[in-house]
Design a protein around this motif. Sequence first.
Motif, PDB file in Angstrom:
ATOM      1  N   VAL A 196     -33.972  15.520  -9.847  1.00 49.36           N
ATOM      2  CA  VAL A 196     -35.090  15.928 -10.420  1.00 49.36           C
ATOM      3  C   VAL A 196     -34.678  16.364 -11.933  1.00 49.36           C
ATOM      4  O   VAL A 196     -35.937  16.450 -12.650  1.00 49.36           O
ATOM      5  N   ASP A 197     -33.637  16.409 -12.375  1.00 50.68           N
ATOM      6  CA  ASP A 197     -33.369  16.815 -13.957  1.00 50.68           C
ATOM      7  C   ASP A 197     -33.165  15.335 -14.232  1.00 50.68           C
ATOM      8  O   ASP A 197     -31.893  14.659 -14.186  1.00 50.68           O
ATOM      9  N   GLN A 198     -33.878  14.621 -15.140  1.00 50.04           N
ATOM     10  CA  GLN A 198     -33.823  13.251 -15.736  1.00 50.04           C
ATOM     11  C   GLN A 198     -33.610  13.197 -17.093  1.00 50.04           C
ATOM     12  O   GLN A 198     -33.822  12.304 -17.735  1.00 50.04           O
ATOM     13  N   THR A 199     -32.796  14.335 -17.509  1.00 52.04           N
ATOM     14  CA  THR A 199     -32.522  14.308 -19.089  1.00 52.04           C
ATOM     15  C   THR A 199     -31.255  13.412 -18.888  1.00 52.04           C
ATOM     16  O   THR A 199     -30.320  13.431 -18.226  1.00 52.04           O
ATOM     17  N   PRO A 200     -31.127  12.667 -20.327  1.00 51.07           N
ATOM     18  CA  PRO A 200     -30.102  11.505 -20.258  1.00 51.07           C
ATOM     19  C   PRO A 200     -28.752  12.214 -19.933  1.00 51.07           C
ATOM     20  O   PRO A 200     -27.826  11.529 -19.332  1.00 51.07           O
ATOM     21  N   GLU A 201     -28.323  13.392 -20.676  1.00 54.33           N
ATOM     22  CA  GLU A 201     -27.168  13.952 -20.511  1.00 54.33           C
ATOM     23  C   GLU A 201     -26.806  14.218 -19.039  1.00 54.33           C
ATOM     24  O   GLU A 201     -25.706  14.076 -18.511  1.00 54.33           O
ATOM     25  N   ARG A 228     -25.908  11.102 -17.145  1.00 62.48           N
ATOM     26  CA  ARG A 228     -24.929  10.284 -17.775  1.00 62.48           C
ATOM     27  C   ARG A 228     -23.851  11.235 -16.887  1.00 62.48           C
ATOM     28  O   ARG A 228     -22.701  10.638 -16.565  1.00 62.48           O
ATOM     29  N   TYR A 229     -23.657  12.329 -16.771  1.00 59.36           N
ATOM     30  CA  TYR A 229     -22.751  13.444 -16.293  1.00 59.36           C
ATOM     31  C   TYR A 229     -22.481  12.897 -14.872  1.00 59.36           C
ATOM     32  O   TYR A 229     -21.474  12.921 -14.163  1.00 59.36           O
ATOM     33  N   LEU A 230     -23.691  12.935 -14.081  1.00 59.50           N
ATOM     34  CA  LEU A 230     -23.652  12.299 -12.790  1.00 59.50           C
ATOM     35  C   LEU A 230     -22.889  11.173 -12.402  1.00 59.50           C
ATOM     36  O   LEU A 230     -22.069  10.938 -11.829  1.00 59.50           O
ATOM     37  N   SER A 231     -23.441  10.254 -13.380  1.00 60.68           N
ATOM     38  CA  SER A 231     -22.789   8.854 -13.515  1.00 60.68           C
ATOM     39  C   SER A 231     -21.295   8.886 -13.398  1.00 60.68           C
ATOM     40  O   SER A 231     -20.478   8.015 -12.827  1.00 60.68           O
ATOM     41  N   LEU A 237     -18.999  20.746  -8.467  1.00 62.86           N
ATOM     42  CA  LEU A 237     -20.216  20.676  -9.114  1.00 62.86           C
ATOM     43  C   LEU A 237     -20.929  22.254  -9.032  1.00 62.86           C
ATOM     44  O   LEU A 237     -20.458  22.829  -8.004  1.00 62.86           O
ATOM     45  N   SER A 238     -21.211  22.601 -10.186  1.00 66.44           N
ATOM     46  CA  SER A 238     -21.997  24.039 -10.260  1.00 66.44           C
ATOM     47  C   SER A 238     -23.086  23.880  -9.571  1.00 66.44           C
ATOM     48  O   SER A 238     -23.723  22.853  -9.222  1.00 66.44           O
ATOM     49  N   ILE A 239     -23.333  25.278  -8.845  1.00 69.63           N
ATOM     50  CA  ILE A 239     -24.481  25.211  -8.101  1.00 69.63           C
ATOM     51  C   ILE A 239     -25.793  24.972  -8.750  1.00 69.63           C
ATOM     52  O   ILE A 239     -26.884  24.423  -8.138  1.00 69.63           O
ATOM     53  N   ASP A 240     -25.871  25.470  -9.923  1.00 66.47           N
ATOM     54  CA  ASP A 240     -26.907  25.095 -10.662  1.00 66.47           C
ATOM     55  C   ASP A 240     -27.228  23.497 -10.734  1.00 66.47           C
ATOM     56  O   ASP A 240     -28.553  23.075 -10.684  1.00 66.47           O
ATOM     57  N   ALA A 241     -26.277  23.099 -11.058  1.00 64.17           N
ATOM     58  CA  ALA A 241     -26.241  21.450 -11.115  1.00 64.17           C
ATOM     59  C   ALA A 241     -26.802  20.661  -9.728  1.00 64.17           C
ATOM     60  O   ALA A 241     -27.565  19.856  -9.514  1.00 64.17           O
ATOM     61  N   GLU A 271     -28.475  22.268  -7.501  1.00 67.38           N
ATOM     62  CA  GLU A 271     -29.775  22.577  -7.313  1.00 67.38           C
ATOM     63  C   GLU A 271     -30.817  21.366  -7.491  1.00 67.38           C
ATOM     64  O   GLU A 271     -31.919  21.360  -7.213  1.00 67.38           O
ATOM     65  N   LYS A 272     -30.483  20.311  -8.663  1.00 76.44           N
ATOM     66  CA  LYS A 272     -31.396  19.474  -9.166  1.00 76.44           C
ATOM     67  C   LYS A 272     -31.139  18.022  -8.308  1.00 76.44           C
ATOM     68  O   LYS A 272     -31.524  17.137  -8.767  1.00 76.44           O
ATOM     69  N   VAL A 273     -30.243  18.079  -7.421  1.00 78.29           N
ATOM     70  CA  VAL A 273     -29.837  16.764  -6.796  1.00 78.29           C
ATOM     71  C   VAL A 273     -30.269  17.187  -5.122  1.00 78.29           C
ATOM     72  O   VAL A 273     -29.828  18.088  -4.771  1.00 78.29           O
ATOM     73  N   PHE A 274     -30.878  16.229  -4.615  1.00 78.45           N
ATOM     74  CA  PHE A 274     -31.439  16.331  -3.430  1.00 78.45           C
ATOM     75  C   PHE A 274     -30.689  15.271  -2.406  1.00 78.45           C
ATOM     76  O   PHE A 274     -30.379  14.153  -2.985  1.00 78.45           O
ATOM     77  N   VAL A 275     -30.503  15.541  -1.282  1.00 77.26           N
ATOM     78  CA  VAL A 275     -29.814  14.797  -0.184  1.00 77.26           C
ATOM     79  C   VAL A 275     -30.469  14.703   0.998  1.00 77.26           C
ATOM     80  O   VAL A 275     -31.265  15.486   1.359  1.00 77.26           O
ATOM     81  N   ILE A 276     -30.181  13.682   1.804  1.00 76.48           N
ATOM     82  CA  ILE A 276     -30.601  13.421   3.295  1.00 76.48           C
ATOM     83  C   ILE A 276     -29.199  13.385   4.021  1.00 76.48           C
ATOM     84  O   ILE A 276     -28.324  13.027   3.451  1.00 76.48           O
TER      85      ILE A 276
END
Length: 220
Positions: free
Chosen positions: A162-167, A170-173, A206-210, A212-217
């Motif tokens: 849900v956080d779609q800032t490029p930075e 790219r960090y997730l990638s 991964l930080s817990i703050d980060a 929070e922005k990633v969803f999983v199933i």
Amino acid sequence: MPSLTVENYAKCIYLICTRQDEKSATTGQIAEALEVSPGTVTSMLKTLKDAGLGDYKPYEGMKLTDAGRALALRVVRRHRLIELFLAKTLDMSWDEVHAEAENMEHAVSDLLVDRIDKFLGFPAQDPHGDPIPKPDGEIIAPAGCRLADWNSSQSFQINRVVDQTPEFLRYLSELGLELGTTGQMVGRQPEAGILTFQTGGGNHALSIDAAEKVFVIAAE
């Protein structure tokens, strides 16, 4: 036809309200998201209210009316289909498509958007896992929970960011954490604000703050 500014505000308010269980979008939240002054936002919210697009209450913020929500969903539909079109046909990465779609979403017609939808096979989600509204405005939120809340020993699969800032993307990638990536939770360090998990690419912190922005199933 609504102006570019009106469309931007409607979309912004819709996204904010959606992410906080339909609570009103405050002036401060809108100002931060659109990078404008609170005074500018207050003036525009009154304009939206006069146009019948929003219900504005001073010191509380705004919720969209049915007309405002319909407008917002049209813009969201355009944006997310353009993102997917750019990713699928021009091989643009998920950290590139958001900014380009922002520039294009006000210029394309609904007819062209419907043709793009058909060309792509009527997709349900954009490159970030966000749901794509249907032509009639119906939108189905994808299943899943925040990675930060995943407590199961079962493997998970990333299905939305849900956080779609490029930075951030790219960090997730760089970590190899993209849509479809599967993994398993290894441990939590709440006192340090960190969780660790394992994917095919190895162990990750991964930080817990980060997270929070990633969803999983649950992975199949």
